[in-house]
Design a protein around this motif. Structure first.
Motif, PDB file in Angstrom:
ATOM      1  N   THR A  84     -12.090  14.563 116.932  1.00 54.65           N
ATOM      2  CA  THR A  84     -11.264  15.128 115.863  1.00 54.65           C
ATOM      3  C   THR A  84     -11.363  14.247 114.629  1.00 54.65           C
ATOM      4  N   HIS A 109     -12.185  24.247 114.672  1.00 57.69           N
ATOM      5  CA  HIS A 109     -10.761  24.340 114.991  1.00 57.69           C
ATOM      6  C   HIS A 109      -9.994  23.341 114.129  1.00 57.69           C
ATOM      7  N   ALA A 110      -8.738  23.686 113.866  1.00 53.13           N
ATOM      8  CA  ALA A 110      -7.865  22.800 113.091  1.00 53.13           C
ATOM      9  C   ALA A 110      -6.537  22.656 113.798  1.00 53.13           C
ATOM     10  N   SER A 111      -6.065  21.428 113.859  1.00 45.95           N
ATOM     11  CA  SER A 111      -4.703  21.208 114.348  1.00 45.95           C
ATOM     12  C   SER A 111      -3.771  21.376 113.159  1.00 45.95           C
ATOM     13  N   GLN A 148       0.574  25.183 116.465  1.00 42.56           N
ATOM     14  CA  GLN A 148      -0.546  25.442 117.356  1.00 42.56           C
ATOM     15  C   GLN A 148      -1.885  25.273 116.636  1.00 42.56           C
ATOM     16  N   PRO A 149      -2.884  24.717 117.327  1.00 37.04           N
ATOM     17  CA  PRO A 149      -4.237  24.643 116.737  1.00 37.04           C
ATOM     18  C   PRO A 149      -4.750  26.055 116.503  1.00 37.04           C
ATOM     19  N   ARG A 150      -5.654  26.193 115.542  1.00 37.67           N
ATOM     20  CA  ARG A 150      -6.231  27.503 115.257  1.00 37.67           C
ATOM     21  C   ARG A 150      -7.710  27.371 114.930  1.00 37.67           C
ATOM     22  N   GLN A 151      -8.399  28.467 115.084  1.00 38.40           N
ATOM     23  CA  GLN A 151      -9.818  28.504 114.758  1.00 38.40           C
ATOM     24  C   GLN A 151      -9.957  28.867 113.291  1.00 38.40           C
TER      25      GLN A 151
END
Length: 105
Positions: free
Chosen positions: A44, A93-95, A101-104
């Motif tokens: 990350t 992906h990003a936190s 919640q993480p997302r794409q």
């Protein structure tokens, strides 16, 4: 099977998004690593200042044992005349910066 990935330049929209915390890339390699723990992914990184690309420096090896289902799937993909049959996906992906919640991306 050896996989490498490197530099990524974020879009202006992603760079300006104040909700984006850490970023990482997961690789979908013909579904061969389904269920792998952990999935094929980079470390990350923070999105930085946008002045230079992010270097995810992905170098990973996926075992494809002789006679395995993975070897058969890889052989079919490489022999196919349909280009999409051999697609490899790099998913960004990003936190969330504030604990969501993480997302794409």
């Amino acid at each position: 099977l050896w996989v490498e990935g490197g530099l990524l330049e974020l879009s202006a929209k992603a760079q300006a998004d104040a909700t984006v915390g850490g970023l990482w890339v997961e690789v979908d390699l013909l579904g061969l690593q389904t269920g792998a723990q952990p999935p094929m992914r980079t470390a990350t990184l923070s999105k930085g200042d946008g002045k230079r690309p992010l270097d995810f420096a992905l170098e990973s090896e996926l075992a494809v044992p002789a006679g395995s289902a993975a070897e058969r799937a890889l052989s079919v993909a490489l022999a196919s005349t349909v280009e999409e049959d051999a697609d490899v996906y790099f998913l960004l992906h990003a936190s969330a910066k504030t604990g969501g919640q993480p997302r794409q991306l």
